[in-house]
Design a protein around this motif. Structure first.
Motif, PDB file in Angstrom:
ATOM      1  N   GLY A 189     110.337 -34.325  33.513  1.00 16.57           N
ATOM      2  CA  GLY A 189     111.613 -34.403  33.988  1.00 16.57           C
ATOM      3  C   GLY A 189     111.956 -35.305  35.223  1.00 16.57           C
ATOM      4  N   TYR A 190     113.163 -35.288  35.615  1.00 21.19           N
ATOM      5  CA  TYR A 190     113.510 -36.033  36.723  1.00 21.19           C
ATOM      6  C   TYR A 190     114.623 -35.338  37.685  1.00 21.19           C
ATOM      7  CZ  TYR A 190     117.719 -37.462  34.717  1.00 21.19           C
ATOM      8  OH  TYR A 190     119.101 -37.734  33.866  1.00 21.19           O
ATOM      9  N   PRO A 191     114.658 -35.642  38.797  1.00 19.39           N
ATOM     10  CA  PRO A 191     115.839 -34.761  39.641  1.00 19.39           C
ATOM     11  C   PRO A 191     117.248 -35.116  39.173  1.00 19.39           C
ATOM     12  CG  PRO A 191     114.619 -36.412  41.024  1.00 19.39           C
ATOM     13  CD  PRO A 191     113.993 -36.353  39.781  1.00 19.39           C
ATOM     14  N   CYS A 192     117.789 -34.217  38.239  1.00 13.98           N
ATOM     15  CA  CYS A 192     119.110 -34.896  37.402  1.00 13.98           C
ATOM     16  C   CYS A 192     120.174 -34.101  38.646  1.00 13.98           C
ATOM     17  CB  CYS A 192     119.275 -34.412  36.170  1.00 13.98           C
ATOM     18  SG  CYS A 192     119.020 -32.654  36.027  1.00 13.98           S
ATOM     19  N   ALA A 193     120.153 -33.344  39.517  1.00 14.35           N
ATOM     20  CA  ALA A 193     120.969 -32.871  40.459  1.00 14.35           C
ATOM     21  C   ALA A 193     120.573 -33.131  41.676  1.00 14.35           C
ATOM     22  CB  ALA A 193     121.117 -31.265  39.934  1.00 14.35           C
ATOM     23  N   GLY A 194     121.675 -32.459  42.556  1.00 14.55           N
ATOM     24  CA  GLY A 194     121.535 -32.542  43.908  1.00 14.55           C
ATOM     25  C   GLY A 194     121.455 -34.055  44.773  1.00 14.55           C
ATOM     26  N   SER A 195     121.214 -34.236  45.927  1.00 12.09           N
ATOM     27  CA  SER A 195     121.608 -35.571  46.504  1.00 12.09           C
ATOM     28  C   SER A 195     120.635 -36.599  46.095  1.00 12.09           C
ATOM     29  CB  SER A 195     121.817 -35.550  47.876  1.00 12.09           C
ATOM     30  OG  SER A 195     120.590 -34.825  48.672  1.00 12.09           O
ATOM     31  N   ALA A 196     120.742 -37.858  46.241  1.00 13.93           N
ATOM     32  CA  ALA A 196     119.881 -38.781  46.083  1.00 13.93           C
ATOM     33  C   ALA A 196     118.786 -38.841  47.097  1.00 13.93           C
ATOM     34  CB  ALA A 196     120.373 -40.368  46.053  1.00 13.93           C
ATOM     35  N   ALA A 200     111.740 -43.338  51.602  1.00 16.22           N
ATOM     36  CA  ALA A 200     111.019 -44.312  50.691  1.00 16.22           C
ATOM     37  C   ALA A 200     110.253 -43.639  49.608  1.00 16.22           C
ATOM     38  CB  ALA A 200     110.422 -45.393  51.461  1.00 16.22           C
ATOM     39  N   LEU A 201     109.289 -42.841  49.973  1.00 14.10           N
ATOM     40  CA  LEU A 201     108.486 -42.274  49.000  1.00 14.10           C
ATOM     41  C   LEU A 201     109.249 -41.210  47.670  1.00 14.10           C
ATOM     42  CD1 LEU A 201     105.447 -41.344  48.241  1.00 14.10           C
ATOM     43  CD2 LEU A 201     105.684 -39.365  49.585  1.00 14.10           C
ATOM     44  N   GLY A 202     110.284 -40.679  48.292  1.00 13.81           N
ATOM     45  CA  GLY A 202     110.829 -40.013  47.343  1.00 13.81           C
ATOM     46  C   GLY A 202     111.954 -41.049  46.524  1.00 13.81           C
ATOM     47  N   ALA A 203     112.381 -42.026  46.943  1.00 15.39           N
ATOM     48  CA  ALA A 203     113.087 -42.997  46.190  1.00 15.39           C
ATOM     49  C   ALA A 203     112.195 -43.668  45.172  1.00 15.39           C
ATOM     50  CB  ALA A 203     113.706 -43.773  46.958  1.00 15.39           C
ATOM     51  N   THR A 204     111.022 -43.805  45.460  1.00 18.94           N
ATOM     52  CA  THR A 204     109.983 -44.534  44.707  1.00 18.94           C
ATOM     53  C   THR A 204     109.395 -43.696  43.439  1.00 18.94           C
ATOM     54  OG1 THR A 204     109.134 -46.149  46.378  1.00 18.94           O
ATOM     55  CG2 THR A 204     107.521 -45.600  44.500  1.00 18.94           C
ATOM     56  N   LEU A 205     109.138 -42.465  44.058  1.00 14.22           N
ATOM     57  CA  LEU A 205     108.604 -41.338  42.810  1.00 14.22           C
ATOM     58  C   LEU A 205     110.041 -41.093  41.963  1.00 14.22           C
ATOM     59  CD1 LEU A 205     106.201 -39.227  44.921  1.00 14.22           C
ATOM     60  CD2 LEU A 205     105.795 -41.018  43.371  1.00 14.22           C
ATOM     61  N   SER A 206     111.100 -41.075  42.471  1.00 16.07           N
ATOM     62  CA  SER A 206     112.259 -40.359  41.686  1.00 16.07           C
ATOM     63  C   SER A 206     112.505 -41.698  40.665  1.00 16.07           C
ATOM     64  CB  SER A 206     113.662 -40.189  42.603  1.00 16.07           C
ATOM     65  OG  SER A 206     113.213 -39.094  43.393  1.00 16.07           O
ATOM     66  N   ALA A 207     112.481 -42.841  41.079  1.00 17.12           N
ATOM     67  CA  ALA A 207     112.612 -44.263  40.209  1.00 17.12           C
ATOM     68  C   ALA A 207     111.769 -44.180  39.205  1.00 17.12           C
ATOM     69  CB  ALA A 207     112.724 -45.587  40.912  1.00 17.12           C
ATOM     70  N   LEU A 208     110.553 -43.895  39.558  1.00 17.28           N
ATOM     71  CA  LEU A 208     109.380 -43.838  38.457  1.00 17.28           C
ATOM     72  C   LEU A 208     109.692 -42.503  37.498  1.00 17.28           C
ATOM     73  CD1 LEU A 208     106.947 -45.024  37.435  1.00 17.28           C
ATOM     74  CD2 LEU A 208     105.551 -43.431  38.835  1.00 17.28           C
ATOM     75  N   CYS A 236     116.536 -28.305  33.815  1.00 18.78           N
ATOM     76  CA  CYS A 236     117.739 -29.152  34.144  1.00 18.78           C
ATOM     77  C   CYS A 236     118.852 -28.060  34.365  1.00 18.78           C
ATOM     78  CB  CYS A 236     118.092 -30.045  33.411  1.00 18.78           C
ATOM     79  SG  CYS A 236     119.643 -31.367  33.815  1.00 18.78           S
ATOM     80  N   PRO A 237     119.579 -28.018  35.333  1.00 11.03           N
ATOM     81  CA  PRO A 237     119.555 -28.987  36.468  1.00 11.03           C
ATOM     82  C   PRO A 237     118.382 -28.678  37.401  1.00 11.03           C
ATOM     83  CG  PRO A 237     121.281 -27.258  36.913  1.00 11.03           C
ATOM     84  CD  PRO A 237     120.604 -26.846  35.492  1.00 11.03           C
ATOM     85  N   LEU A 238     117.874 -29.634  38.057  1.00 14.75           N
ATOM     86  CA  LEU A 238     116.689 -29.908  38.779  1.00 14.75           C
ATOM     87  C   LEU A 238     116.993 -30.838  39.923  1.00 14.75           C
ATOM     88  CD1 LEU A 238     113.667 -29.328  38.997  1.00 14.75           C
ATOM     89  CD2 LEU A 238     113.306 -31.366  37.869  1.00 14.75           C
ATOM     90  N   SER A 239     116.762 -30.288  41.046  1.00 17.25           N
ATOM     91  CA  SER A 239     117.049 -30.945  42.297  1.00 17.25           C
ATOM     92  C   SER A 239     115.811 -31.184  43.226  1.00 17.25           C
ATOM     93  CB  SER A 239     118.164 -30.247  43.046  1.00 17.25           C
ATOM     94  OG  SER A 239     117.691 -28.748  43.491  1.00 17.25           O
ATOM     95  N   MET A 303     122.487 -43.287  22.533  1.00 16.90           N
ATOM     96  CA  MET A 303     121.847 -42.472  23.289  1.00 16.90           C
ATOM     97  C   MET A 303     122.766 -42.364  24.544  1.00 16.90           C
ATOM     98  SD  MET A 303     118.999 -40.674  23.852  1.00 16.90           S
ATOM     99  CE  MET A 303     117.693 -41.314  22.653  1.00 16.90           C
ATOM    100  N   PRO A 304     123.211 -41.024  24.921  1.00 15.52           N
ATOM    101  CA  PRO A 304     123.883 -41.110  26.207  1.00 15.52           C
ATOM    102  C   PRO A 304     122.836 -41.224  27.361  1.00 15.52           C
ATOM    103  CG  PRO A 304     124.101 -39.146  24.722  1.00 15.52           C
ATOM    104  CD  PRO A 304     123.089 -39.873  24.238  1.00 15.52           C
ATOM    105  N   VAL A 305     123.617 -41.952  28.420  1.00 15.96           N
ATOM    106  CA  VAL A 305     123.057 -42.323  29.465  1.00 15.96           C
ATOM    107  C   VAL A 305     122.740 -41.329  30.463  1.00 15.96           C
ATOM    108  CG1 VAL A 305     123.357 -43.814  31.534  1.00 15.96           C
ATOM    109  CG2 VAL A 305     124.155 -44.674  29.500  1.00 15.96           C
ATOM    110  N   PRO A 306     121.595 -40.719  30.949  1.00 15.03           N
ATOM    111  CA  PRO A 306     121.436 -39.842  31.686  1.00 15.03           C
ATOM    112  C   PRO A 306     122.140 -39.866  33.107  1.00 15.03           C
ATOM    113  CG  PRO A 306     119.175 -40.389  30.733  1.00 15.03           C
ATOM    114  CD  PRO A 306     120.504 -41.466  30.667  1.00 15.03           C
ATOM    115  N   GLY A 307     122.919 -38.649  33.447  1.00 14.43           N
ATOM    116  CA  GLY A 307     123.704 -38.860  34.619  1.00 14.43           C
ATOM    117  C   GLY A 307     122.552 -38.700  35.964  1.00 14.43           C
ATOM    118  N   TRP A 308     122.736 -39.351  36.847  1.00 11.62           N
ATOM    119  CA  TRP A 308     121.837 -39.081  38.053  1.00 11.62           C
ATOM    120  C   TRP A 308     122.114 -37.822  38.756  1.00 11.62           C
ATOM    121  CZ3 TRP A 308     117.210 -40.058  39.552  1.00 11.62           C
ATOM    122  CH2 TRP A 308     116.805 -39.649  40.879  1.00 11.62           C
ATOM    123  N   ARG A 309     123.537 -37.757  39.312  1.00  8.57           N
ATOM    124  CA  ARG A 309     123.693 -36.708  39.898  1.00  8.57           C
ATOM    125  C   ARG A 309     124.640 -35.609  39.478  1.00  8.57           C
ATOM    126  NH1 ARG A 309     125.157 -38.921  45.853  1.00  8.57           N
ATOM    127  NH2 ARG A 309     125.681 -40.754  44.732  1.00  8.57           N
TER     128      ARG A 309
END
Length: 359
Positions: A189-196, A200-208, A236-239, A303-309
């Motif tokens: 999965g991926y963090p589909c809820a909460g703040s961005a 740098a490490l969090g952004a890289t791993l979240s993007a991957l 999901c929801p996962l923050s 295919m619906p686009v997954p919402g980031w937040r």
């Protein structure tokens, strides 16, 4: 009948797969082959280690609860400066990660695993995915988890290998080609809820993580084979950030409960998609978030686009709805009945239940 487990990557969110594995074991579902990528490669290799499966899952759970970020991404400011200057191949050393893998795996070669395991990495020179089925297991796992720029690439067999999630590799088709009758996909999965993410490490791993999630969607959507697909429900929801290793116990418990309910539903008949918490009673953030329409250039990409937040926009895992007469309209992968706008679904002829909320 042969069964393949496909375990994707997702940084610290790979811990979610422990709960899924426990639930599968509870229901008597065992793999004949494990295919692992990134964090999923570590889980797959650990499960394939000698010993009873129940014991391997219990100790894997304990291991994830002990691991902290410093065990994987140790801070070395001098190395960061060297990487910025071009004299170091990565921001982090893989010394601690290597020690962790060596300490907890009891077999040396992939071909000696109790359960056959294929570890997916990417050839950095060609961009092609590589399924490693022979040779040293430690370097295979390190290569599969070597997010470009973070740990160093791994030289293995004349190739420079990095994280399996960034290359061109269809794990579903790989399982099909191997001869699978049933393919169980275990998405981190991926963090589909909460703040961005703010680091740098969090952004890289979240993007991957998001990239891996979208790859899985595409592979499921484009699968034409005879094997039955069973996509385990991601949380999901996962923050929780993929860089946060402190929430292991909670994520394992949540995943175990959700997966057990989902597997029980498969045995009792059509399963209603329990999505109401994220659509019928949205949070204040979800109510105020704009909806993102799904691009529909033709009937093959609905295919619906997954919402980031705002996970209310779409199910984290969804399936296309093909019109009658389309080559894939009769495929049993996912015959969906229900309104996509409310994310309330009944799945027929399939165990593909897009899991939008476990609350």
């Amino acid at each position: 009948m042969s069964t393949v487990f496909v375990l994707t990557g997702g940084g610290s969110l790979g811990v979610v797969q422990v709960g899924m594995l426990a639930a599968l074991h509870d229901h008597g579902i065992a793999p004949d082959l494990l295919v692992g990528t990134s964090a999923g490669a570590l889980n797959a290799a650990y499960l394939a280690d000698p010993g009873p499966t129940s014991e391997r899952i219990d100790t894997l759970s304990a291991l994830w609860q002990q691991v902290r970020r410093r065990d994987v991404f140790a801070v070395h400011p001098g190395r960061w400066l060297a990487a910025a200057a071009g004299t170091a191949p990565s921001l982090f050393s893989d010394t601690r990660m290597r020690a962790l893998v060596e300490r907890h795996l009891a077999f040396d070669l992939l071909e000696d695993a109790r359960i056959p395991v294929h570890v997916v990495a990417t050839d950095l020179a060609t961009g092609l995915g590589v399924a490693l089925a022979e040779g040293p297991v430690v370097t295979a796992v390190l290569a599969s988890a070597a997010v470009p720029g973070l740990p160093p690439p791994v030289r293995r067999g004349g190739q420079t290998l990095v994280d399996g999630g960034v290359g061109e590799f269809d794990a579903v088709q790989h399982a099909e080609d191997w001869g699978a009758d049933d393919i169980f996909l275990l998405p981190a999965g991926y963090p589909c809820a909460g703040s961005a993410p703010s680091t740098a490490l969090g952004a890289t791993l979240s993007a991957l993580s998001l990239l891996l999630h979208q790859q899985l969607l595409a592979q499921v959507r484009e699968h034409h084979g005879r094997a039955r697909q069973h996509v385990m429900p991601p949380l999901c929801p996962l923050s929780v950030s993929p860089a946060d290793f402190s929430r292991a116990a909670d994520l394992i418990e949540r995943s175990h409960q959700v997966s057990n309910r989902w597997l029980a539903g498969r045995r009792t008949g059509p399963t209603r998609h329990p999505c109401s918490p994220c659509t019928d009673t949205p949070s204040r953030t979800q109510r105020s978030a704009p909806r993102v329409p799904a691009p529909v250039p033709d009937d093959r990409s609905r295919m619906p686009v997954p919402g980031w937040r705002h996970p209310a926009n779409a199910c984290p895992l969804d399936v296309p709805e093909h019109p009658a007469g389309h080559p894939r309209a009769s495929r049993p992968v996912a015959q969906v009945v229900g309104a996509s706008s409310t994310c309330s679904r009944v799945i027929q002829n399939s165990s593909f239940v897009p899991q939008c909320s476990d609350r």
